[in-house]
Motif scaffolding. Structure first.
Motif, PDB file in Angstrom:
ATOM      1  N   ASN A 244      29.896  -2.411  17.454  1.00 24.16           N
ATOM      2  CA  ASN A 244      30.698  -2.519  18.672  1.00 24.16           C
ATOM      3  C   ASN A 244      31.738  -3.626  18.602  1.00 24.16           C
ATOM      4  O   ASN A 244      32.490  -3.824  19.555  1.00 24.16           O
ATOM      5  CB  ASN A 244      29.791  -2.774  19.875  1.00 24.16           C
ATOM      6  CG  ASN A 244      29.008  -1.534  20.279  1.00 24.16           C
ATOM      7  OD1 ASN A 244      29.210  -0.457  19.726  1.00 24.16           O
ATOM      8  ND2 ASN A 244      28.124  -1.679  21.234  1.00 24.16           N
ATOM      9  N   LEU A 245      31.750  -4.359  17.496  1.00 22.87           N
ATOM     10  CA  LEU A 245      32.693  -5.456  17.329  1.00 22.87           C
ATOM     11  C   LEU A 245      33.936  -4.967  16.579  1.00 22.87           C
ATOM     12  O   LEU A 245      33.821  -4.344  15.528  1.00 22.87           O
ATOM     13  CB  LEU A 245      32.044  -6.604  16.562  1.00 22.87           C
ATOM     14  CG  LEU A 245      32.918  -7.829  16.269  1.00 22.87           C
ATOM     15  CD1 LEU A 245      33.341  -8.510  17.561  1.00 22.87           C
ATOM     16  CD2 LEU A 245      32.176  -8.793  15.352  1.00 22.87           C
ATOM     17  N   ASN A 246      35.099  -5.262  17.135  1.00 21.02           N
ATOM     18  CA  ASN A 246      36.360  -4.880  16.530  1.00 21.02           C
ATOM     19  C   ASN A 246      37.151  -6.138  16.189  1.00 21.02           C
ATOM     20  O   ASN A 246      37.444  -6.963  17.064  1.00 21.02           O
ATOM     21  CB  ASN A 246      37.168  -4.001  17.493  1.00 21.02           C
ATOM     22  CG  ASN A 246      38.487  -3.555  16.897  1.00 21.02           C
ATOM     23  OD1 ASN A 246      38.526  -3.037  15.793  1.00 21.02           O
ATOM     24  ND2 ASN A 246      39.564  -3.751  17.638  1.00 21.02           N
ATOM     25  N   LEU A 247      37.478  -6.323  14.901  1.00 20.42           N
ATOM     26  CA  LEU A 247      38.238  -7.477  14.441  1.00 20.42           C
ATOM     27  C   LEU A 247      39.610  -7.007  13.973  1.00 20.42           C
ATOM     28  O   LEU A 247      39.713  -6.020  13.246  1.00 20.42           O
ATOM     29  CB  LEU A 247      37.517  -8.176  13.286  1.00 20.42           C
ATOM     30  CG  LEU A 247      36.081  -8.638  13.564  1.00 20.42           C
ATOM     31  CD1 LEU A 247      35.454  -9.212  12.301  1.00 20.42           C
ATOM     32  CD2 LEU A 247      36.041  -9.666  14.690  1.00 20.42           C
ATOM     33  N   MET A 248      40.643  -7.745  14.363  1.00 18.89           N
ATOM     34  CA  MET A 248      42.004  -7.320  14.046  1.00 18.89           C
ATOM     35  C   MET A 248      42.872  -8.537  13.789  1.00 18.89           C
ATOM     36  O   MET A 248      42.775  -9.548  14.489  1.00 18.89           O
ATOM     37  CB  MET A 248      42.572  -6.498  15.207  1.00 18.89           C
ATOM     38  CG  MET A 248      43.913  -5.858  14.958  1.00 18.89           C
ATOM     39  SD  MET A 248      44.308  -4.715  16.312  1.00 18.89           S
ATOM     40  CE  MET A 248      45.965  -4.214  15.856  1.00 18.89           C
ATOM     41  N   SER A 249      43.751  -8.444  12.779  1.00 20.89           N
ATOM     42  CA  SER A 249      44.644  -9.544  12.453  1.00 20.89           C
ATOM     43  C   SER A 249      45.932  -8.995  11.856  1.00 20.89           C
ATOM     44  O   SER A 249      45.919  -7.983  11.149  1.00 20.89           O
ATOM     45  CB  SER A 249      43.990 -10.507  11.455  1.00 20.89           C
ATOM     46  OG  SER A 249      44.825 -11.607  11.179  1.00 20.89           O
TER      47      SER A 249
END
Length: 347
Positions: A244-249
């Motif tokens: 459920n964790l979304n990481l974006m960069s």
């Protein structure tokens, strides 16, 4: 697995959400954003939004209509008309209008197209499609609001194996002259010889994107810089789904103007999705930003937001995301807090 890769492709590709099928080949879709926002400074903040210490109920107002026509199995066309935050409803922007021809794994487009520099470029104004009320300003506000070009693109996309999908895109733009208000001044930006490439790779639960743009341009913001200048611009982005964790960069780099980046995380709790974003700008501007907020999905296509953003810059006349210069003989304001509540929808 292909299923996870397909999920990423659904998130990071051109979208047409909840479309109304007028006929079997013609459909209408749309989107919008409304907010109430205020800062603790009288100096306007954020390019094109100009938020200050008086509540603003139309700074983020966006409404778009998209028409898609599948002419036959190989040929289609699309038109998107958007009232952007800087437009009046009586004078919206034609964000794209193109004809596309697909032949196997090749897709060619001709007309007005979205500049494919960033992870969410293809749906830049569709707040419902991304975690925040507005995209991270330190990156997405770094190209003077340019979102489209007139020209052509050719795209190749294919599954490399069951877990990897590759997309390659080359594009070229015709010359363009644009008038903008920057730092309280009316300026003209003229571009020519603009070409670029974009590559996207989906690997199961991670998505990579890289773009390169070369442009020859001139501007009248800085009187000491005359004639046409070369711009070599690079963007890199990644998105990682971990349950459920979304990481974006993302990062945007150029020789004299950009060294900007952000890192963002959001977590899905049923209908709630809290998020946090830290970002920086360097070179032309020098500031940091911290954003904390939450998105709540009222319906599958309707969401509300609440955000607090703190921006801190340097003691200089043009500080942080303030949009007009300050008087250097008086105290320079370097910090601002931005408070926003918002609503987004698609149909």
């Amino acid at each position: 697995m292909k299923i996870a890769s397909l999920l990423l492709l659904a998130v990071y590709s051109s979208i047409s959400v909840a479309a109304i099928d007028v006929t079997d080949t013609f459909r209408v879709s749309g989107f919008g954003t409304q907010s109430a926002t205020v800062t603790d400074q009288e100096i306007p903040t954020f390019y094109q939004l100009n938020i200050n210490d008086e509540w603003c109920f139309d700074c983020d107002t966006t409404f778009g209509i998209q028409l898609d026509w599948e002419i036959n199995n190989a040929l289609r066309s699309s038109v998107q008309l958007v009232k952007t935050p800087s437009d009046e409803f009586s004078d919206p922007s034609l964000e794209w209008a193109y004809v596309a021809y697909r032949n196997g794994e090749l897709n060619t487009k001709l007309g007005r197209l979205r500049i494919p520099l960033f992870m969410i470029s293809e749906y830049y104004y569709v707040s419902e499609a991304y975690p925040w009320l507005r995209p991270p300003q330190d990156v997405y506000n770094s190209v003077f609001g340019f979102t489209y070009f007139d020209g052509a693109s050719i795209e190749w996309s294919s599954w490399i194996n069951d877990e990897a999908h590759l997309r390659l895109l080359a594009f070229g733009a015709t010359p363009k002259e644009t008038s903008e208000i920057v730092q309280g001044k009316n300026i003209t930006i003229t571009s020519r010889d603009a070409i670029g490439v974009t590559a996207e790779l989906n690997l199961d639960d991670i998505h990579f994107r890289a773009s390169y743009l070369h442009a020859n341009y001139k501007q009248d913001l800085v009187p000491s810089v005359t004639g046409y200048q070369d711009l070599e611009l690079f963007t890199l982005g990644a998105n990682y789904l971990l349950g459920n964790l979304n990481l974006m960069s993302e990062v945007i780099l150029s020789q004299d103007i950009h060294s900007n980046w952000y890192f963002s995380a959001n977590y899905l709790f049923d209908s709630w999705s809290p998020y946090i974003t830290y970002s920086q700008r360097r070179k032309l501007r020098d500031n940091e930003s911290l954003l904390i907020g939450a998105k709540y999905s009222l319906l599958a296509n309707v969401s509300t937001y609440i955000e607090w953003q703190h921006v801190w810059g340097r003691t200089e006349s043009i500080s942080g995301h303030f949009t007009i210069p300050q008087n250097p003989t008086q105290k320079i304001q370097t910090d601002v807090n931005v408070y926003s509540i918002g609503l987004s929808f698609t149909f």
